[in-house]
Scaffold this motif. Structure first.
Motif, PDB file in Angstrom:
ATOM      1  N   ASP A   8     -12.845 -21.899  -0.700  1.00  0.00           N
ATOM      2  CA  ASP A   8     -14.029 -22.742  -0.881  1.00  0.00           C
ATOM      3  C   ASP A   8     -15.314 -21.960  -0.605  1.00  0.00           C
ATOM      4  O   ASP A   8     -16.318 -22.148  -1.286  1.00  0.00           O
ATOM      5  CB  ASP A   8     -13.976 -23.965   0.029  1.00  0.00           C
ATOM      6  N   LEU A   9     -15.286 -21.075   0.374  1.00  0.00           N
ATOM      7  CA  LEU A   9     -16.484 -20.305   0.723  1.00  0.00           C
ATOM      8  C   LEU A   9     -16.967 -19.435  -0.429  1.00  0.00           C
ATOM      9  O   LEU A   9     -18.164 -19.177  -0.551  1.00  0.00           O
ATOM     10  CB  LEU A   9     -16.215 -19.419   1.942  1.00  0.00           C
ATOM     11  N   VAL A  10     -16.048 -18.973  -1.272  1.00  0.00           N
ATOM     12  CA  VAL A  10     -16.430 -18.105  -2.385  1.00  0.00           C
ATOM     13  C   VAL A  10     -16.559 -18.862  -3.705  1.00  0.00           C
ATOM     14  O   VAL A  10     -16.871 -18.254  -4.736  1.00  0.00           O
ATOM     15  CB  VAL A  10     -15.454 -16.917  -2.553  1.00  0.00           C
ATOM     16  N   SER A  11     -16.339 -20.183  -3.678  1.00  0.00           N
ATOM     17  CA  SER A  11     -16.424 -20.940  -4.933  1.00  0.00           C
ATOM     18  C   SER A  11     -17.354 -22.150  -4.880  1.00  0.00           C
ATOM     19  O   SER A  11     -17.812 -22.619  -5.917  1.00  0.00           O
ATOM     20  CB  SER A  11     -15.031 -21.397  -5.365  1.00  0.00           C
ATOM     21  N   GLN A  38     -29.409 -26.416  14.963  1.00  0.00           N
ATOM     22  CA  GLN A  38     -29.760 -27.798  14.629  1.00  0.00           C
ATOM     23  C   GLN A  38     -28.542 -28.720  14.569  1.00  0.00           C
ATOM     24  O   GLN A  38     -28.679 -29.928  14.690  1.00  0.00           O
ATOM     25  CB  GLN A  38     -30.473 -27.856  13.265  1.00  0.00           C
ATOM     26  N   GLY A  39     -27.391 -28.132  14.310  1.00  0.00           N
ATOM     27  CA  GLY A  39     -26.169 -28.910  14.119  1.00  0.00           C
ATOM     28  C   GLY A  39     -25.728 -28.813  12.669  1.00  0.00           C
ATOM     29  O   GLY A  39     -26.544 -29.017  11.758  1.00  0.00           O
ATOM     30  N   PHE A  40     -24.478 -28.485  12.474  1.00  0.00           N
ATOM     31  CA  PHE A  40     -23.941 -28.394  11.117  1.00  0.00           C
ATOM     32  C   PHE A  40     -23.772 -29.787  10.539  1.00  0.00           C
ATOM     33  O   PHE A  40     -23.526 -30.745  11.276  1.00  0.00           O
ATOM     34  CB  PHE A  40     -22.591 -27.658  11.129  1.00  0.00           C
ATOM     35  N   PRO A  41     -23.900 -29.926   9.218  1.00  0.00           N
ATOM     36  CA  PRO A  41     -23.704 -31.237   8.593  1.00  0.00           C
ATOM     37  C   PRO A  41     -22.268 -31.741   8.804  1.00  0.00           C
ATOM     38  O   PRO A  41     -21.359 -30.956   9.084  1.00  0.00           O
ATOM     39  CB  PRO A  41     -23.951 -30.974   7.097  1.00  0.00           C
ATOM     40  N   TRP A  48     -17.502 -25.599   6.121  1.00  0.00           N
ATOM     41  CA  TRP A  48     -17.729 -24.343   5.381  1.00  0.00           C
ATOM     42  C   TRP A  48     -18.824 -23.514   6.031  1.00  0.00           C
ATOM     43  O   TRP A  48     -18.681 -22.310   6.223  1.00  0.00           O
ATOM     44  CB  TRP A  48     -18.093 -24.622   3.934  1.00  0.00           C
ATOM     45  N   LEU A  49     -19.947 -24.153   6.356  1.00  0.00           N
ATOM     46  CA  LEU A  49     -21.075 -23.426   6.942  1.00  0.00           C
ATOM     47  C   LEU A  49     -20.729 -22.877   8.329  1.00  0.00           C
ATOM     48  O   LEU A  49     -21.073 -21.743   8.645  1.00  0.00           O
ATOM     49  CB  LEU A  49     -22.313 -24.326   7.009  1.00  0.00           C
ATOM     50  N   GLU A  50     -20.047 -23.678   9.125  1.00  0.00           N
ATOM     51  CA  GLU A  50     -19.665 -23.206  10.455  1.00  0.00           C
ATOM     52  C   GLU A  50     -18.653 -22.064  10.361  1.00  0.00           C
ATOM     53  O   GLU A  50     -18.726 -21.091  11.117  1.00  0.00           O
ATOM     54  CB  GLU A  50     -19.101 -24.342  11.289  1.00  0.00           C
ATOM     55  N   THR A  51     -17.734 -22.156   9.418  1.00  0.00           N
ATOM     56  CA  THR A  51     -16.770 -21.077   9.221  1.00  0.00           C
ATOM     57  C   THR A  51     -17.478 -19.811   8.775  1.00  0.00           C
ATOM     58  O   THR A  51     -17.190 -18.713   9.278  1.00  0.00           O
ATOM     59  CB  THR A  51     -15.704 -21.487   8.179  1.00  0.00           C
ATOM     60  N   MET A  52     -18.436 -19.947   7.863  1.00  0.00           N
ATOM     61  CA  MET A  52     -19.188 -18.783   7.393  1.00  0.00           C
ATOM     62  C   MET A  52     -19.997 -18.184   8.544  1.00  0.00           C
ATOM     63  O   MET A  52     -20.090 -16.960   8.674  1.00  0.00           O
ATOM     64  CB  MET A  52     -20.106 -19.183   6.236  1.00  0.00           C
ATOM     65  N   TYR A  53     -20.550 -19.014   9.397  1.00  0.00           N
ATOM     66  CA  TYR A  53     -21.270 -18.534  10.579  1.00  0.00           C
ATOM     67  C   TYR A  53     -20.342 -17.698  11.462  1.00  0.00           C
ATOM     68  O   TYR A  53     -20.706 -16.600  11.888  1.00  0.00           O
ATOM     69  CB  TYR A  53     -21.830 -19.728  11.360  1.00  0.00           C
ATOM     70  N   GLU A  54     -19.146 -18.200  11.726  1.00  0.00           N
ATOM     71  CA  GLU A  54     -18.195 -17.489  12.576  1.00  0.00           C
ATOM     72  C   GLU A  54     -17.730 -16.180  11.931  1.00  0.00           C
ATOM     73  O   GLU A  54     -17.557 -15.170  12.616  1.00  0.00           O
ATOM     74  CB  GLU A  54     -16.982 -18.379  12.893  1.00  0.00           C
TER      75      GLU A  54
END
Length: 71
Positions: A8-11, A38-41, A48-54
């Motif tokens: 999902d991160l790449v698509s 601020q807090g992830f949605p 997805w965003l939190e995983t990409m952050y990590e």
């Protein structure tokens, strides 16, 4: 970790904001840091965003390289 998240991160693309229509894996680090503060949605986008952050925090971007080239 669920492998579908990496796919999902790449698509999947950002649905809103300054980086709308940019792949999640291509969202700039400073934007991910902002979300961290601020807090992830809620929901999948937040996951997805939190995983990409990590991934960025731990220098694991290479995990996505092969997936990006197969796309």
């Amino acid at each position: 970790m669920d492998n579908t998240i990496l796919l999902d991160l790449v698509s999947k693309k950002m649905p809103f904001g300054k980086y709308k229509d940019r792949l999640i894996c291509d969202v700039p680090e400073h934007y991910l840091i902002w979300f961290k503060r601020q807090g992830f949605p809620e929901g999948k986008l937040g996951i997805w965003l939190e995983t990409m952050y990590e991934i960025r925090l731990n220098g694991l971007e290479h995990l996505l390289d092969k997936l990006k080239t197969k796309r």
